[in-house]
Design a protein around this motif. Structure first.
Motif, short mmCIF file in Angstrom:
data_model
loop_
_atom_site.label_atom_id
_atom_site.label_comp_id
_atom_site.label_asym_id
_atom_site.label_seq_id
_atom_site.Cartn_x
_atom_site.Cartn_y
_atom_site.Cartn_z
N UNK A 202 0.85 -1.20 0.00
CA UNK A 202 0.00 0.00 0.00
C UNK A 202 0.88 1.24 0.00
N UNK A 203 0.66 2.14 -0.98
CA UNK A 203 1.32 3.45 -0.98
C UNK A 203 2.64 3.46 -1.71
N UNK B 45 -12.02 -4.46 -3.96
CA UNK B 45 -11.76 -5.55 -3.01
C UNK B 45 -12.53 -6.80 -3.41
N UNK B 46 -13.77 -6.62 -3.81
CA UNK B 46 -14.58 -7.78 -4.24
C UNK B 46 -13.94 -8.45 -5.44
N UNK B 47 -13.42 -7.63 -6.36
CA UNK B 47 -12.83 -8.21 -7.58
C UNK B 47 -11.59 -9.05 -7.25
N UNK B 48 -10.82 -8.62 -6.27
CA UNK B 48 -9.61 -9.42 -5.92
C UNK B 48 -10.02 -10.68 -5.17
N UNK B 49 -10.92 -10.53 -4.21
CA UNK B 49 -11.27 -11.68 -3.36
C UNK B 49 -10.19 -11.92 -2.32
N UNK B 50 -10.26 -13.09 -1.66
CA UNK B 50 -9.30 -13.40 -0.59
C UNK B 50 -8.06 -14.06 -1.16
N UNK B 51 -7.12 -13.25 -1.61
CA UNK B 51 -5.98 -13.83 -2.34
C UNK B 51 -4.62 -13.64 -1.69
N UNK B 52 -4.48 -12.58 -0.88
CA UNK B 52 -3.11 -12.18 -0.52
C UNK B 52 -2.62 -12.86 0.78
N UNK B 53 -1.36 -13.25 0.76
CA UNK B 53 -0.76 -13.84 1.97
C UNK B 53 -0.53 -12.77 3.03
N UNK B 54 0.00 -11.64 2.60
CA UNK B 54 0.16 -10.52 3.54
C UNK B 54 0.31 -9.22 2.76
N UNK B 55 0.11 -8.13 3.50
CA UNK B 55 0.19 -6.79 2.91
C UNK B 55 1.15 -5.96 3.75
N UNK B 56 2.01 -5.19 3.08
CA UNK B 56 2.84 -4.21 3.79
C UNK B 56 2.23 -2.84 3.48
N UNK B 57 1.78 -2.14 4.50
CA UNK B 57 1.23 -0.80 4.26
C UNK B 57 2.30 0.26 4.51
N UNK C 279 1.57 -2.70 9.04
CA UNK C 279 1.69 -1.27 8.73
C UNK C 279 3.06 -0.78 9.17
N UNK C 280 3.94 -0.57 8.19
CA UNK C 280 5.20 0.11 8.53
C UNK C 280 4.96 1.62 8.52
N UNK C 281 3.95 2.05 7.78
CA UNK C 281 3.56 3.46 7.80
C UNK C 281 3.09 3.86 9.19
#
Ligand code: NDP
Length: 358
Positions: free
Chosen positions: A185-186, A236-248, A273-275
């Motif tokens: 993210x960002x 979000x609906x279009x992606x669905x539950x796909x990601x292992x993790x997110x770095x914000x 969130x590193x932000x």
């Protein structure tokens, strides 16, 4: 008086005039057996510099000299320093001290030491003040000094010392590699590195930016998928539950779509969130229940991770996308203000230290 008794640097003295700096002479920390003096050649401007000088997190300990993405040359080594020599090119990041004795430090988690000392706007346990890299020199414990591989040019590697390691560490600690789907993210100083690292480590990369304005850059940086969260309908609906993790890497919580980000995680996926936005996130317990996801954070990266990251960058030819500005009152005013308004691709590196500090 002058070096080695005093150094010079550009200080912010008033949070109401946060982009105005004044050159001052200051006394560095007392020289200890493990200390190294580094004559600075370049330094990045980090989003944290802006949060600090604006007083957005808290009132800083004025005067403050920011800057924690430092590259320079070793000019003095303490008697217990090993592995560094005068003239060597080295980097210093956002931390200058930890006790190195507690269980946390012994576990290679020195960035979480209860006594950790930031590179600026911080005080050592003995009361000495820490001053950052908008300065002629920095004095720092050798554990927090890193040899820079020859392949990495000074101005492109400087931002890696904070923005780079802050994104590299949570990626590797969470298993980034082939087969992993990772969200970033960002697209700022941290985010552009996060995309490059995730790509270099072999992940499938989803980049979330607020608008489409940085889409072409994100693709060049290596993202596989681009989502403009303020513009794309039902993303979000279009992606669905796909990601292992997110770095914000977002530096603001304004219209931060926490529910949307959490909803695209797999069961027990994590948003890290590193932000560090100045305002709180809006959260509800219900956001976590559907996929049992987790929210957490990460602080910089340990010494070994820094060395590994620099090696990876040298092997893969990775460097910051950066714009140069002279270290001067004018250069810092422009850099801090444009960083504040998200108008930089994607880091400023301050240069011209020889001209500013005779
Ligand atoms: P930048 O200003 O370079 O980038 C911030 C980015 O955040 C922007 O480019 C923007 O990306 C994104 N953003 C801003 N507002 C929002 C929002 N409301 N929702 C989603 N995204 C948003 O800052 P840096 O990269 O230098 O720093 C980022 C953050 O990381 C700062 O808060 C900083 O203090 C923190 N930090 C944390 C460290 C740690 O150890 N955890 C170490 C260093 C920094 P886009 O335009 O693509 O939407």
């Amino acid at each position: 008086m002058a070096y080695p008794d005093t150094f010079e640097g550009f200080a912010v003295t008033d949070t109401a005039k946060w982009s105005t700096t004044k050159k001052i002479e200051f006394t560095p920390k007392t020289f200890q057996e493990h200390d190294i003096d580094v004559k600075i050649h370049a330094c990045g401007i980090c989003g944290s510099d802006v949060h600090t000088v604006c007083g957005g997190w808290a009132k800083p300990d004025l005067p403050v000299i920011p800057g924690h993405e430092i590259v320079g040359e070793v000019v003095r080594v303490g008697p217990k320093v090993e592995g560094f020599e005068i003239g060597q090119r080295v980097g210093v990041g956002a931390q200058v001290w930890a006790c190195l004795e507690c269980d946390t430090c012994k576990d290679n988690n020195e960035t979480y030491c209860p006594q950790w000392v930031d590179t600026y706007n911080a005080t050592y346990p003995d009361g000495d003040k820490a001053w950052g890299g908008y300065s002629s020199h920095i004095r720092v414990h050798d554990h927090f000094v890193f040899p820079i591989p020859d392949e990495l040019p000074t101005n492109a590697v400087a931002p890696m010392l904070c923005a780079g390691i802050t994104t590299y560490s949570p990626l590797v600690r969470n298993g980034a590699g082939p087969g992993k789907k990772v969200g970033i993210i960002g697209i700022g100083g941290l985010g552009h590195f996060a995309i490059m690292w995730a790509r270099a480590l072999g992940c499938e990369v989803y980049t979330f930016s607020r608008t489409h304005s940085k889409e072409a850059d994100a693709k060049k940086l290596g993202t596989d998928h681009f989502i403009a969260t303020w513009e794309d309908k039902d993303w979000a609906k279009k992606i669905g539950r796909k990601l292992d993790f997110i770095i914000s890497c977002g530096n603001s919580a304004t219209n931060f779509d926490m529910d949307g980000y959490l909803s695209v995680l797999k069961v027990h996926g994590k948003l890290i969130s590193v932000g560090l936005p100045e305002e709180p996130f809006t959260l509800s317990a219900g956001s976590f229940i559907k996929n049992g996801c987790y929210l957490g954070s990460s602080h910089l990266g340990n010494r070994q991770e820094m060395l590994d990251m620099l090696k990876l960058a040298a092997e893969k030819g990775i460097g910051s996308w950066y714009e140069e500005l002279p270290i001067s009152e004018e250069g810092l005013k422009e850099g801090l203000e444009r960083c504040h308004s998200n108008d930089v691709k994607y880091r400023f590196t301050l240069t011209g230290y020889d001209k500013a500090f005779k």
